[in-house]
Design an enzyme around this catalytic site. Structure first.
Site, PDB file in Angstrom:
ATOM      1  N   SER A   7      34.136 -44.118  26.574  1.00 42.22           N
ATOM      2  CA  SER A   7      34.777 -43.247  27.556  1.00 42.22           C
ATOM      3  C   SER A   7      34.723 -43.771  28.979  1.00 42.22           C
ATOM      4  O   SER A   7      35.633 -43.506  29.756  1.00 42.22           O
ATOM      5  CB  SER A   7      34.162 -41.850  27.479  1.00 42.22           C
ATOM      6  OG  SER A   7      32.764 -41.902  27.624  1.00 42.22           O
ATOM      7  N   HIS A  66      38.691 -40.647  22.746  1.00 43.62           N
ATOM      8  CA  HIS A  66      39.673 -41.315  23.612  1.00 43.62           C
ATOM      9  C   HIS A  66      40.636 -42.217  22.842  1.00 43.62           C
ATOM     10  O   HIS A  66      41.474 -42.880  23.433  1.00 43.62           O
ATOM     11  CB  HIS A  66      38.965 -42.143  24.687  1.00 43.62           C
ATOM     12  CG  HIS A  66      38.110 -41.318  25.575  1.00 43.62           C
ATOM     13  ND1 HIS A  66      38.593 -40.675  26.688  1.00 43.62           N
ATOM     14  CD2 HIS A  66      36.806 -40.982  25.484  1.00 43.62           C
ATOM     15  CE1 HIS A  66      37.617 -39.993  27.267  1.00 43.62           C
ATOM     16  NE2 HIS A  66      36.532 -40.160  26.546  1.00 43.62           N
ATOM     17  N   LYS A 104      41.944 -33.998  25.119  1.00 44.73           N
ATOM     18  CA  LYS A 104      42.367 -35.228  25.781  1.00 44.73           C
ATOM     19  C   LYS A 104      43.825 -35.514  25.407  1.00 44.73           C
ATOM     20  O   LYS A 104      44.711 -34.843  25.909  1.00 44.73           O
ATOM     21  CB  LYS A 104      41.387 -36.334  25.454  1.00 44.73           C
ATOM     22  CG  LYS A 104      40.047 -36.032  26.162  1.00 44.73           C
ATOM     23  CD  LYS A 104      38.867 -36.828  25.754  1.00 44.73           C
ATOM     24  CE  LYS A 104      37.666 -36.363  26.586  1.00 44.73           C
ATOM     25  NZ  LYS A 104      36.395 -36.583  25.914  1.00 44.73           N
TER      26      LYS A 104
HETATM   27  C1  LIG Z   1      35.132 -35.869  26.045  1.00 42.82           C
HETATM   28  C2  LIG Z   1      34.274 -36.410  24.992  1.00 42.82           C
HETATM   29  C3  LIG Z   1      33.565 -35.552  24.145  1.00 42.82           C
HETATM   30  C4  LIG Z   1      33.513 -34.081  24.376  1.00 42.82           C
HETATM   31  O1  LIG Z   1      34.682 -33.455  24.009  1.00 42.82           O
HETATM   32  P1  LIG Z   1      35.018 -32.029  24.629  1.00 42.82           P
HETATM   33  O2  LIG Z   1      36.040 -31.474  23.734  1.00 42.82           O
HETATM   34  O3  LIG Z   1      35.495 -32.285  26.023  1.00 42.82           O
HETATM   35  O4  LIG Z   1      33.741 -31.249  24.617  1.00 42.82           O
HETATM   36  C5  LIG Z   1      32.871 -36.102  23.102  1.00 42.82           C
HETATM   37  N1  LIG Z   1      32.838 -37.435  22.903  1.00 42.82           N
HETATM   38  C6  LIG Z   1      33.473 -38.284  23.724  1.00 42.82           C
HETATM   39  C7  LIG Z   1      33.403 -39.746  23.459  1.00 42.82           C
HETATM   40  C8  LIG Z   1      34.190 -37.796  24.797  1.00 42.82           C
HETATM   41  O5  LIG Z   1      34.793 -38.628  25.628  1.00 42.82           O
END
Ligand SMILES: *Cc1c(COP(=O)(O)O)cnc(C)c1O
Length: 392
Positions: free
Chosen positions: A181, A209, A241
């Site tokens: 990330s 991602h 995302k």
């Molecule tokens: C954003 C993210 C999460 C968390 O997801 P949410 O739905 O925002 O709680 C988990 N793992 C990774 C790698 C992330 O980038």
């Protein structure tokens, strides 16, 4: 006499501010998109995770409205009581089909999915091997479980293999981000899967991602690396995302999903996400499956940015994904560049420790399919002026 809570907290806050690590929030006025309004001023944003530009898509807005009309706003309870409604179920089936895996299970967020999966599966005698720069939720998940957490150097498959050679009683798990990330690079999943098979370890990939963004059909890093259900028995994707909505899912075998329904505490003891969100997500899934141009646009933007950044001699990190971090080093410098960019109408937040290792503060630049090539040129020009100004 007890000192009051505010007085106890104040010094910690002051110290954080002094070290340029203080976090504060911006209030965004309107919808989430590449062109934002903040404090009444327009900003061109390069820091959201809305990679495909779906968060403010008219078809999703319409689906959300329609979902609210049909199903109301709140889900009313957890999935195991009376909160599991038809759109949740339909979305799970659609996500299973999309990822070409037997089953999928919705969670209310990615953070909760990771907590639920690892704490449900890893027992006290087990070891969870995690990449050192895995997402915080994966680290927290292993800590919440009673198993042993071991963090291997970033993408270092040799160290991982050596550690697995020395396995003792318990079952080994390997847990990695698919796309990292904060760095934007892709884990060497084929090699990791080979090591997992050799050592009878269970591989879990968090593709928050990658899903929707990479792979020919948007099925993420697992598609890009051509891995099967057998290679990656646990796959986590998020909906907040690339999907542009909210929530998360886990996909895998029928047995995995049934075990999570029985034992994942962050699944059982929380309210199901609003059914209208699930309904809207069915629409984003359709767009992800049919509108390949969004992924192609991202690749075009990444290429243009990297070429321009290299010409300017910017310290960009090696990444082929829409996460294109610019390494700065010190937190105060990263903050200063971020502030100067904002004065020029460009929004990129400075990412500082402890989110990333000390001394690696960076500007985490991200692209959306809604960005144009002109937007990239504006970004490059702004970076040039800020960084040149620097050297002078
Ligand atoms: C954003 C993210 C999460 C968390 O997801 P949410 O739905 O925002 O709680 C988990 N793992 C990774 C790698 C992330 O980038």
């Amino acid at each position: 006499m007890a000192i009051d809570l505010a007085a106890r907290l104040a010094p910690g806050l002051a110290e954080r501010r002094q070290r340029h690590l203080y976090r504060s929030r911006r209030v965004i006025d309107g919808a989430q998109d590449v062109e934002l309004q903040c404090d009444g001023k327009p900003l061109l944003s390069f820091c959201s995770n809305d990679y495909l530009g779906l968060a403010n898509h008219p078809a999703l807005i319409q689906a959300m409205q329609q979902g609210a009309q049909r199903y109301g706003v709140g889900s009313g309870s957890s999935h195991l009581i009376s909160g599991h409604s038809q759109p949740h179920h339909a979305l799970e089936e659609a996500l299973a089909e999309f990822t070409q895996r037997p089953r999928a299970l919705l969670f209310s967020s990615g953070y909760m999915a990771n907590l639920g999966v690892i704490s449900a599966l890893a027992a006290k005698q087990d070891t969870v091997h995690e990449d050192r720069i895995n997402h915080a939720s994966l680290i927290d998940a292993a800590r919440l479980s009673e198993s042993t957490l071991r963090r291997y150097p970033h993408n270092d498959v040799d160290v991982l293999a050596k550690r697995l050679n020395k396995q003792d009683d318990g079952h080994p798990f390997i847990v990695t981000d698919g796309v990292f990330s904060m760095d934007g690079d892709i884990a060497p999943l084929q090699q990791i899967a080979t090591v997992a098979t050799q050592h009878a370890a269970t591989l879990m990939v968090d593709d928050a991602h990658g899903i929707g963004v990479i792979g020919k059909n948007g099925r993420g890093s697992v598609e890009q690396c051509q891995l099967s259900l057998h290679d990656v028995p646990i796959l986590v994707g998020t909906l907040g995302k690339a999907f542009g909505t909210f929530g998360a899912f886990v996909t895998g075998s029928d047995e995995l999903i049934e075990t999570l329904i029985q034992h994942a505490r962050s699944y059982i003891y929380t309210t199901a996400l609003p059914p209208a969100v699930a309904h809207a997500t069915l629409t984003s899934l359709k767009l992800i499956e049919t509108e390949h141009w969004r992924r192609e646009q991202l690749q075009t933007l990444v290429k243009r940015f990297r070429k321009g950044a290299e010409q300017l001699g910017l310290n960009i990190m090696p990444s082929t994904t829409p996460i294109q971090p610019l390494l700065v080093g010190s937190s105060d410098e990263a903050l200063r560049i971020s502030e100067q960019l904002q004065q020029r109408g460009i929004l990129i937040s400075a990412i500082r420790p402890p989110t990333i290792p000390a001394g690696t503060a960076r500007l985490r630049i991200t692209f959306s399919a809604n960005h144009s090539e002109q937007h990239i040129d504006r970004l490059l020009a702004a970076l040039e002026s800020v960084i040149k100004h620097d050297a002078a």
